[in-house]
Design a protein around this motif. Structure first.
Motif, short mmCIF file in Angstrom:
data_model
loop_
_atom_site.label_atom_id
_atom_site.label_comp_id
_atom_site.label_asym_id
_atom_site.label_seq_id
_atom_site.Cartn_x
_atom_site.Cartn_y
_atom_site.Cartn_z
N UNK A 86 0.83 -1.20 0.00
CA UNK A 86 0.00 0.00 0.00
C UNK A 86 0.86 1.24 0.00
N UNK A 87 0.25 2.35 0.41
CA UNK A 87 0.96 3.63 0.48
C UNK A 87 0.60 4.34 1.77
N UNK B 41 1.97 9.13 0.09
CA UNK B 41 2.05 8.30 -1.12
C UNK B 41 3.39 7.59 -1.28
N UNK B 42 4.08 7.40 -0.16
CA UNK B 42 5.29 6.58 -0.18
C UNK B 42 4.87 5.12 -0.10
N UNK B 43 5.53 4.24 -0.85
CA UNK B 43 5.13 2.83 -0.81
C UNK B 43 5.44 2.18 0.54
N UNK B 44 4.52 1.35 0.99
CA UNK B 44 4.70 0.54 2.19
C UNK B 44 4.93 -0.89 1.73
N UNK B 45 6.03 -1.48 2.16
CA UNK B 45 6.39 -2.81 1.68
C UNK B 45 6.64 -3.78 2.82
N UNK B 46 6.54 -5.05 2.47
CA UNK B 46 6.89 -6.13 3.38
C UNK B 46 7.83 -7.06 2.65
N UNK B 47 8.70 -7.72 3.42
CA UNK B 47 9.57 -8.74 2.85
C UNK B 47 8.89 -10.09 3.01
N UNK B 48 8.66 -10.76 1.89
CA UNK B 48 7.95 -12.03 1.84
C UNK B 48 8.95 -13.15 1.52
N UNK B 49 8.81 -14.26 2.21
CA UNK B 49 9.70 -15.40 1.98
C UNK B 49 9.37 -16.08 0.66
N UNK B 50 10.37 -16.16 -0.22
CA UNK B 50 10.20 -16.85 -1.50
C UNK B 50 10.56 -18.32 -1.36
N UNK C 276 28.56 -4.15 8.63
CA UNK C 276 29.40 -4.35 9.81
C UNK C 276 28.72 -3.76 11.06
N UNK C 277 28.13 -4.63 11.89
CA UNK C 277 27.57 -4.21 13.16
C UNK C 277 26.25 -3.46 13.08
N UNK C 278 25.69 -3.30 11.88
CA UNK C 278 24.43 -2.57 11.75
C UNK C 278 23.45 -3.47 11.01
N UNK C 279 22.32 -3.73 11.62
CA UNK C 279 21.30 -4.52 10.96
C UNK C 279 20.60 -3.63 9.93
N UNK C 280 20.61 -4.03 8.66
CA UNK C 280 19.98 -3.22 7.63
C UNK C 280 18.47 -3.22 7.80
N UNK C 281 17.82 -2.16 7.36
CA UNK C 281 16.36 -2.10 7.42
C UNK C 281 15.82 -2.24 6.02
N UNK C 282 14.65 -2.82 5.92
CA UNK C 282 14.04 -3.05 4.61
C UNK C 282 13.11 -1.92 4.23
N UNK C 283 13.51 -1.09 3.30
CA UNK C 283 12.58 -0.06 2.81
C UNK C 283 12.08 -0.48 1.44
N UNK C 284 11.31 0.33 0.84
CA UNK C 284 10.65 -0.05 -0.40
C UNK C 284 11.18 0.76 -1.58
N UNK C 285 12.41 1.16 -1.54
CA UNK C 285 12.96 1.92 -2.66
C UNK C 285 13.24 0.97 -3.80
N UNK C 286 12.87 1.38 -5.01
CA UNK C 286 13.06 0.52 -6.19
C UNK C 286 14.23 0.98 -7.00
#
Length: 111
Positions: A15-16, A20-29, A101-111
């Protein structure tokens, strides 16, 4: 050989927000295993130290043609960006991932 459990993840727009920024989820493939593959001296010479210092390679027992369309891999509770895929047909795919290194990345929805 040490194999790590991993999940291959793809980004799905859900969604958004009000701006109007996209809202995303990481889905297991797919769930699978991966084995760390160290850089060779020849690869270090070709790729350069910056690449080999900040990226790692893992071999996954899935053929390249059957490898799911995914952007991240999750191992040890950390999501890593897939920066490249290499065909090691007929049985394997090698993925190259960005390390954090030492930082957990965050999942955003940038394409």
């Amino acid at each position: 050989m040490i194999w790590k459990k991993c999940k291959l993840l793809f980004r799905k727009k859900m969604g958004e927000d009000e701006l109007h920024n996209p809202l995303c989820e990481w889905i297991e493939a797919k769930k699978t295993v991966a084995r760390f593959t160290p850089w060779t001296d020849e690869q270090i010479a070709l790729e350069g130290r910056e690449v080999t210092k900040n990226e790692q390679r893992y071999v996954i027992p899935i053929s390249f043609k059957d490898f799911p369309d995914c952007q991240k891999v999750e191992m040890d509770g950390q999501k890593l960006d897939i920066t490249g895929k290499i065909d090691l047909s007929p049985r394997w795919t090698l993925i190259q991932v960005k390390t954090y290194k030492g930082v957990a990345p965050h999942g955003n929805c940038q394409y």
